[in-house]
Write a protein that holds these residues in place. Structure first.
Motif, PDB file in Angstrom:
ATOM      1  N   THR A  58     -65.786 -59.588  74.975  1.00 49.10           N
ATOM      2  CA  THR A  58     -65.221 -60.590  75.889  1.00 49.10           C
ATOM      3  C   THR A  58     -66.020 -60.654  77.179  1.00 49.10           C
ATOM      4  O   THR A  58     -66.146 -61.721  77.790  1.00 49.10           O
ATOM      5  CB  THR A  58     -63.740 -60.292  76.185  1.00 49.10           C
ATOM      6  OG1 THR A  58     -63.606 -59.025  76.830  1.00 49.10           O
ATOM      7  CG2 THR A  58     -62.919 -60.301  74.900  1.00 49.10           C
ATOM      8  N   THR A  96     -64.883 -64.946  72.325  1.00 41.77           N
ATOM      9  CA  THR A  96     -63.424 -65.083  72.255  1.00 41.77           C
ATOM     10  C   THR A  96     -62.920 -64.242  71.091  1.00 41.77           C
ATOM     11  O   THR A  96     -63.435 -64.349  69.977  1.00 41.77           O
ATOM     12  CB  THR A  96     -63.028 -66.552  72.065  1.00 41.77           C
ATOM     13  OG1 THR A  96     -63.547 -67.313  73.160  1.00 41.77           O
ATOM     14  CG2 THR A  96     -61.522 -66.709  72.003  1.00 41.77           C
ATOM     15  N   VAL A  97     -61.910 -63.404  71.345  1.00 38.66           N
ATOM     16  CA  VAL A  97     -61.400 -62.485  70.326  1.00 38.66           C
ATOM     17  C   VAL A  97     -59.908 -62.732  70.139  1.00 38.66           C
ATOM     18  O   VAL A  97     -59.167 -62.896  71.112  1.00 38.66           O
ATOM     19  CB  VAL A  97     -61.637 -61.016  70.730  1.00 38.66           C
ATOM     20  CG1 VAL A  97     -61.085 -60.073  69.655  1.00 38.66           C
ATOM     21  CG2 VAL A  97     -63.121 -60.757  70.948  1.00 38.66           C
ATOM     22  N   SER A 113     -59.390 -61.898  75.298  1.00 38.59           N
ATOM     23  CA  SER A 113     -58.840 -61.214  74.122  1.00 38.59           C
ATOM     24  C   SER A 113     -57.376 -61.616  73.955  1.00 38.59           C
ATOM     25  O   SER A 113     -56.542 -61.325  74.806  1.00 38.59           O
ATOM     26  CB  SER A 113     -58.953 -59.701  74.297  1.00 38.59           C
ATOM     27  OG  SER A 113     -58.233 -59.027  73.287  1.00 38.59           O
ATOM     28  N   THR A 114     -57.093 -62.298  72.856  1.00 40.21           N
ATOM     29  CA  THR A 114     -55.721 -62.689  72.524  1.00 40.21           C
ATOM     30  C   THR A 114     -55.166 -61.714  71.497  1.00 40.21           C
ATOM     31  O   THR A 114     -55.830 -61.415  70.497  1.00 40.21           O
ATOM     32  CB  THR A 114     -55.683 -64.119  71.956  1.00 40.21           C
ATOM     33  OG1 THR A 114     -56.092 -65.039  72.960  1.00 40.21           O
ATOM     34  CG2 THR A 114     -54.274 -64.477  71.487  1.00 40.21           C
ATOM     35  N   ALA A 158     -54.807 -54.595  80.092  1.00 36.12           N
ATOM     36  CA  ALA A 158     -55.458 -55.884  79.865  1.00 36.12           C
ATOM     37  C   ALA A 158     -55.603 -56.643  81.186  1.00 36.12           C
ATOM     38  O   ALA A 158     -54.893 -56.393  82.161  1.00 36.12           O
ATOM     39  CB  ALA A 158     -54.642 -56.697  78.866  1.00 36.12           C
ATOM     40  N   VAL A 199     -64.590 -54.245  71.682  1.00 39.38           N
ATOM     41  CA  VAL A 199     -63.949 -55.555  71.805  1.00 39.38           C
ATOM     42  C   VAL A 199     -64.012 -56.036  73.250  1.00 39.38           C
ATOM     43  O   VAL A 199     -64.300 -57.210  73.519  1.00 39.38           O
ATOM     44  CB  VAL A 199     -62.484 -55.494  71.308  1.00 39.38           C
ATOM     45  CG1 VAL A 199     -61.756 -56.797  71.614  1.00 39.38           C
ATOM     46  CG2 VAL A 199     -62.445 -55.213  69.806  1.00 39.38           C
ATOM     47  N   ARG A 200     -63.775 -55.127  74.193  1.00 39.93           N
ATOM     48  CA  ARG A 200     -63.847 -55.523  75.600  1.00 39.93           C
ATOM     49  C   ARG A 200     -65.269 -55.935  75.991  1.00 39.93           C
ATOM     50  O   ARG A 200     -65.465 -56.898  76.748  1.00 39.93           O
ATOM     51  CB  ARG A 200     -63.352 -54.382  76.483  1.00 39.93           C
ATOM     52  CG  ARG A 200     -63.364 -54.687  77.963  1.00 39.93           C
ATOM     53  CD  ARG A 200     -62.654 -55.999  78.266  1.00 39.93           C
ATOM     54  NE  ARG A 200     -61.219 -55.891  78.177  1.00 39.93           N
ATOM     55  CZ  ARG A 200     -60.413 -56.935  78.048  1.00 39.93           C
ATOM     56  NH1 ARG A 200     -60.920 -58.168  77.973  1.00 39.93           N
ATOM     57  NH2 ARG A 200     -59.113 -56.778  77.980  1.00 39.93           N
ATOM     58  N   ASP A 218     -55.029 -59.731  76.910  1.00 40.98           N
ATOM     59  CA  ASP A 218     -55.235 -60.662  78.022  1.00 40.98           C
ATOM     60  C   ASP A 218     -54.304 -61.854  77.883  1.00 40.98           C
ATOM     61  O   ASP A 218     -53.779 -62.395  78.857  1.00 40.98           O
ATOM     62  CB  ASP A 218     -56.684 -61.156  78.055  1.00 40.98           C
ATOM     63  CG  ASP A 218     -57.710 -60.027  78.175  1.00 40.98           C
ATOM     64  OD1 ASP A 218     -57.325 -58.937  78.607  1.00 40.98           O
ATOM     65  OD2 ASP A 218     -58.879 -60.261  77.837  1.00 40.98           O
ATOM     66  N   SER A 223     -56.752 -60.855  67.888  1.00 45.38           N
ATOM     67  CA  SER A 223     -56.430 -59.681  67.067  1.00 45.38           C
ATOM     68  C   SER A 223     -54.966 -59.692  66.677  1.00 45.38           C
ATOM     69  O   SER A 223     -54.085 -59.852  67.532  1.00 45.38           O
ATOM     70  CB  SER A 223     -56.717 -58.387  67.838  1.00 45.38           C
ATOM     71  OG  SER A 223     -58.015 -58.355  68.366  1.00 45.38           O
ATOM     72  N   LEU A 225     -55.818 -54.796  75.415  1.00 45.07           N
ATOM     73  CA  LEU A 225     -56.581 -56.001  75.075  1.00 45.07           C
ATOM     74  C   LEU A 225     -55.734 -57.272  75.023  1.00 45.07           C
ATOM     75  O   LEU A 225     -56.225 -58.321  74.617  1.00 45.07           O
ATOM     76  CB  LEU A 225     -57.294 -55.806  73.735  1.00 45.07           C
ATOM     77  CG  LEU A 225     -58.453 -54.793  73.768  1.00 45.07           C
ATOM     78  CD1 LEU A 225     -58.942 -54.485  72.365  1.00 45.07           C
ATOM     79  CD2 LEU A 225     -59.602 -55.320  74.622  1.00 45.07           C
TER      80      LEU A 225
END
Length: 438
Positions: A411, A416-417, A260-261, A227, A407-408, A432, A419, A430
């Motif tokens: 971003t 904004t993601v 990505s959270t 990440a 997903v990448r 981050d 998961s 992912l």
């Protein structure tokens, strides 16, 4: 000696499909064997388990070919811990299968207690099932199968939705069952390394059929870049301060814009409830929840008062159980519900390897295919915020890498993601920004 399971030329075609989900399978399982099955997502693994469990349905549901003989009783443990809990109390839940088999009442409760001991659930019989963790629920399901006296125990990715502690609990419980009973174990897994020490045989299912394999031939975990972290000063798209949801303590957290959270934590900690609240699908009980203008896009009232259309244009949500969001008769119709452009729909179906299933009923897909379809439907309108609850369960190494890559890409485009995941590899690639829920 008669085999416990004998399948010859076994096949199944769903009534809504042109091509068979399973074709020309020959399989022999001896009593007491411990067998691990691998194969790509959509290869037919869950269909084979359903056939062994007698759950394929009748002539209205599809067409079966070949022969299948099972000389004994069958029990099955599924992916989703919550989907298998039947009763409100632990003892009643374990006894349920015995009662359906009309086992004499005086035999049932000794069986229940022995089964609970075998899987390591040292709980009162009246303990509420709603208070169990995910790993405990999987062991409860296993106890029910043991109490029934199942000769064949089928396990369909039983650790897929569990935290690391729950995964170890389930593997240890299955190991104890294998040591104490003569039951045959048949385990399907995409991440098979946990199970290798327990297994006698390894099988692999692909488009050419069912093949013998070895531990050395099992798929290795994919290698992914780490990440990126979050740049200092990145503003939040969503900000929660002492947010009180309907489950769990008040929480304070941010979802940084364009990052990505990853939300982690033990089963039962309230991760899904928190995510549903952050996404505007559940009302907060207290505290503050603030959305940036990039997400509001001119709306001033509380996000939980937005219309369904307004919310769908801004937030995409992928539920833990994909079937909870399916509303159409075919995959193509499911994708079209959003009103997104056909070009985007076609792109997503291609990228997620679902094009050949466009006319299939979503409920007949494999677990991994259902998950990819649920992700695709959330991506059609390219929302500013995408929330994913366990996005990678049911995925083989190839589709896992493809989902992580998509997903990448989101971003990279500024989406904004957030998961929820128990998958350490997903978090590595992912995470981050990391939020741990306790």
């Amino acid at each position: 000696m008669t085999a416990l399971v004998e399948a010859r030329g076994l096949g199944w075609r769903h009534a809504s499909r042109v091509d068979p989900a399973l074709e020309n399978i020959s399989l022999r399982l001896e009593r007491g064997e411990k067998v691990l099955l691998t194969g790509r997502s959509g290869a037919g693994k869950s269909t084979l388990l359903a056939a062994l469990a007698g759950l394929l349905g009748d002539e209205e549901d599809g067409d079966q070919t070949g022969t299948l003989t099972i000389d004994g009783t069958v029990g099955m443990v599924l992916q989703d811990p919550d989907s298998q809990v039947i009763a409100s109390r632990v003892g009643d839940d374990v006894a349920f299968g015995c009662e359906n088999l009309r086992i004499p009442r005086e035999e049932i409760w000794p069986r229940v207690r022995r089964a609970l001991d075998l899987v390591g659930l040292d709980l009162p019989l009246d303990h509420p099932t709603r208070h169990l963790s995910g790993g405990q629920k999987q062991r409860l399901a296993l106890a029910g199968v043991i109490a029934m006296g199942a000769d064949l125990i089928l396990l369909d990715e039983p650790t897929a939705n569990l935290d690391p502690v729950g995964q170890r609990e389930v593997v240890e419980a299955v190991t104890a069952v294998a040591a104490e009973t003569d039951a045959t174990l048949f385990v399907v897994e995409h991440r098979p390394q946990l199970w290798v020490p327990l297994m006698d045989r390894f099988l692999h299912l692909d488009e050419d059929g069912l093949h013998e394999s070895t531990a050395a031939g099992l798929p290795a975990p994919p290698v992914l870049p780490a990440a990126r972290g979050v740049a200092p000063g990145t503003p939040p798209l969503v900000s929660a301060r002492d947010l009180q949801t309907i489950w769990g303590p008040p929480r304070t957290l941010d979802l940084p814009q364009g990052a990505s959270t990853v939300i982690t934590g033990p089963n039962g900690a309230g991760k899904s409830t928190l995510a549903l609240t952050l996404a505007g699908l559940l009302d907060p009980v207290g505290g503050e929840l603030t959305y940036a203008e990039e997400l509001r896009q001119g709306l001033r009232k509380s996000p939980h008062a937005w219309s369904s259309r307004q919310l769908a244009q801004r937030v995409g949500y992928v539920f833990q159980d994909p079937e909870h969001q399916f509303v159409a008769r075919t995959v193509a119709e499911e994708m079209a519900v959003s009103g997104g452009p056909q070009e985007r729909i076609d792109e997503l179906l291609h990228r997620l390897r679902l094009t050949h299933l466009a006319e299939a009923n979503p409920f007949t897909l494999s677990g991994g295919e259902k998950r990819r379809l649920s992700v695709a439907t959330a991506l059609v309108n390219a929302p500013a915020l995408l929330v994913l609850d366990e996005p990678t369960f049911g995925q083989d190494p190839t589709t896992f890498v493809e989902l992580v890559g998509m997903v990448r890409e989101l971003t990279d485009r500024g989406v904004t993601v957030a998961s929820i995941t128990h998958d350490e590899l997903y978090a590595h690639a992912l995470g981050d920004h990391l939020v741990e829920v306790r």
